[in-house]
Write an enzyme that holds these catalytic residues in place. Structure first.
Site: not given
Ligand code: PGA
Length: 258
Positions: A17, A19, A103, A105, A172, A178, A217
């Protein structure tokens, strides 16, 4: 607790992903470097999710390869006066196989509620897209002991009237996205097992064949221990998917336990 039926083999899925990262040239540089490095990987689904602007160019290069293309979002209406939005038919038209929906976000910054997420999932499936359906609790919810309540609500509302076999679920935990704070394999396994048991309880006989990815992460360093969990069937990777070498290593997690 209901345990995973080990007689069912679930094909691993590793998804990137990106983003809101990468211009078209940056996305194409990644793809040109990455494709040959994973050309021999036959035992996992590999998916990349560039931003909308890079989908068309990426799709052209990915035709006939073992890497599939995903969008990161869609709007549930098919077309019309929805300035700035992208519909499921448009994603199909541009060559997407998958779309990421729900997601955290999107839920956190763009107001995607469970009801909206459900509409988006249905729009995607009705148009032949496959769905990576994301869910997960915040730190506040975990600390308040509400993790399972939140997971149950997101799962049952988000997948209301949806055949679960048509989706890939991504667990998640928001506190792990992140932040560099990965869920431990035990925490991931517990949540994945819970999600699968809820799918089963909601009458979905296919619960054992639904793939549940872990996201938050994931790195080359921790992917092996996460993938060793019986109910972790893959990974949705943000930060560590932005460099071809790092994502290659994640795709090539150590097999053997499956
Ligand atoms: P990250 O993001 O691996 O940077 O923690 C994962 C995601 O949001 O899909």
């Amino acid at each position: 607790m209901i345990f995973n039926n080990n007689s069912i083999m679930r094909r691993p899925c590793i998804a990137a992903n990106w983003k809101m990262n990468k211009t078209v040239p940056e996305a194409m540089d990644f793809i040109y470097e990455f494709l040959p490095s994973v050309a021999d990987v036959k035992d996992a689904d590999i998916v990349v999710a560039p931003p909308f602007t890079a989908l068309f160019a990426a799709a052209e290069r990915l035709v006939g390869t073992n890497v599939m293309l995903s969008a990161q979002n869609l709007y549930y209406e098919e077309k019309g006066a929805f300035t700035g939005e992208i519909s499921a038919p448009m994603l199909v038209d541009v060559g997407c196989d998958f779309v990421i929906i729900g997601h955290s976000e999107r839920r956190q910054y763009f107001g995607d509620t469970d009801v909206i997420v459900n509409k988006k999932v249905k729009a995607a499936l009705n148009n032949g897209l496959r769905v990576i359906f994301c869910m997960g609790e915040t730190l506040k919810e975990r600390e308040a002991g509400q993790t399972y309540e939140v997971l149950q609500r997101q799962l049952l509302e988000g997948l209301r009237e949806v055949e679960a076999r048509k989706v890939i679920v991504a667990y998640e935990p928001v506190w792990a996205i992140g932040t560099g704070k990965t869920a431990t394999p035990e925490q991931a396994q517990e949540a994945h097992q819970y999600i699968r048991s809820k799918l089963r309880e909601s009458g979905r006989d296919e619960a054992d064949s639904v793939r549940i990815l872990y996201g938050g992460s994931v790195t080359p360093e921790n992917v092996d221990s996460l993938m060793a969990c019986p109910d972790v069937d893959g990974a949705l990777v943000g930060g560590a998917s932005l460099k071809p070498g790092s994502f290659e290593r994640i795709v090539k997690f150590t097999r053997g336990h499956q």
